[in-house]
Design an enzyme around this catalytic site. Sequence first.
Site, PDB file in Angstrom:
ATOM      1  N   HIS A   1      40.339  38.681  43.130  1.00 38.09           N
ATOM      2  CA  HIS A   1      40.248  38.502  44.526  1.00 38.09           C
ATOM      3  C   HIS A   1      40.226  37.180  44.307  1.00 38.09           C
ATOM      4  O   HIS A   1      40.096  36.084  44.955  1.00 38.09           O
ATOM      5  CB  HIS A   1      38.220  38.834  44.768  1.00 38.09           C
ATOM      6  CG  HIS A   1      37.564  38.273  43.569  1.00 38.09           C
ATOM      7  ND1 HIS A   1      36.793  38.525  44.209  1.00 38.09           N
ATOM      8  CD2 HIS A   1      37.874  37.533  42.548  1.00 38.09           C
ATOM      9  CE1 HIS A   1      35.532  38.336  42.896  1.00 38.09           C
ATOM     10  NE2 HIS A   1      36.285  37.468  42.893  1.00 38.09           N
TER      11      HIS A   1
ATOM     12  N   GLY B   1      44.998  35.781  25.905  1.00 37.56           N
ATOM     13  CA  GLY B   1      46.156  35.732  26.103  1.00 37.56           C
ATOM     14  C   GLY B   1      46.920  35.195  27.979  1.00 37.56           C
ATOM     15  O   GLY B   1      45.476  34.938  28.317  1.00 37.56           O
TER      16      GLY B   1
END
Length: 345
Positions: A252, A232
Amino acid sequence: MSEVDPSDDVLAQASRLLEIVNGSWMTQATRVAAELGVPDLMAEGPRSAGDLATATHTHAPSLYRLLRALATLEICREREDGTFELTPMGALLRSDAEGSLRSWTIYWGREVWTEWGHLLDSVTTGRSAREIVSGTSHFDPLRQNPARAAIFNAAMAEHTRLTTRGIVSGYEFTENSRIVDVGGGYGELLAAVLVANPTVDGVLFDLPHAIEKAPPYLEKCGVAGRCTLLSGNFFEEVPADADVYVLKNVLHDWDDEQGRDVLATCRRAMTGSSKLLVIERLVPGTMQPEPEHRLLARADLHMLVAHAALERTESQFRELLGSAGFTISRVMPLTMGYSLIEAVP
């Protein structure tokens, strides 16, 4: 320009600077060796350049020169009889080695190589070099190129393996809990957690290109029966009502706005007693010329050229997590410049 001969100090600094500037050759030498499978061929003992050239379908004199270059990097040793043998560090380029970094070496030297060539453009514009070079962004190339996706996911698994021991031994997972590894790739980290905690169940959640390759690894680790696989988009929804949510090397990849969106998705799925584990590098407030800081600087610039994103300081994480409704309860140092940040709603 002065015609006076440089002083010894200047020559020493010039030598060091040239080693830095010319350092890209080391990336390519190790990448070519890994991609050709030379370390795998040397696994059973010393081999001659001719033998290795025959096995790799390469030009023997040129491969000999590559092997001699690798000897200067301590990847292999040149023996008096003219053969070459692997060093312990060179063995990490084998595909079957414990702690193998073969996929990471190929990924770094091949897949992101051209992007780094556009660092100037990223610094000038703030855009990712990936977008500048190909018109794609973030992980779109992985959807379009199965071979690149495979080497990327294998590289991420190798990199994750370097920190799993510290995570598993340093963090206490509650018995009979349910853990969701959001963006967990092939399941390297989740499998390690499940192996160490036999009463814990897990959910591996990622894009289809990662999830579809995860079953063999989870079965090999003996945890497939306790791990649900779901694909998903973590900007839209993640599995609900788990006890622990893990985000390793996820935030990040995104700027603050998008990172906040990922955290908000997790927050909506969590109960009041759920915990969030963010596993990321923590950048110091002031950089110093030392190896650990160079590792962090390299990682931060890679996030710039790859995703127009960043590695963050602890204070930046506190601000980001706070903006999404989280409070940091503790920060635990790990290896390789990583830390585990535990946060609660």
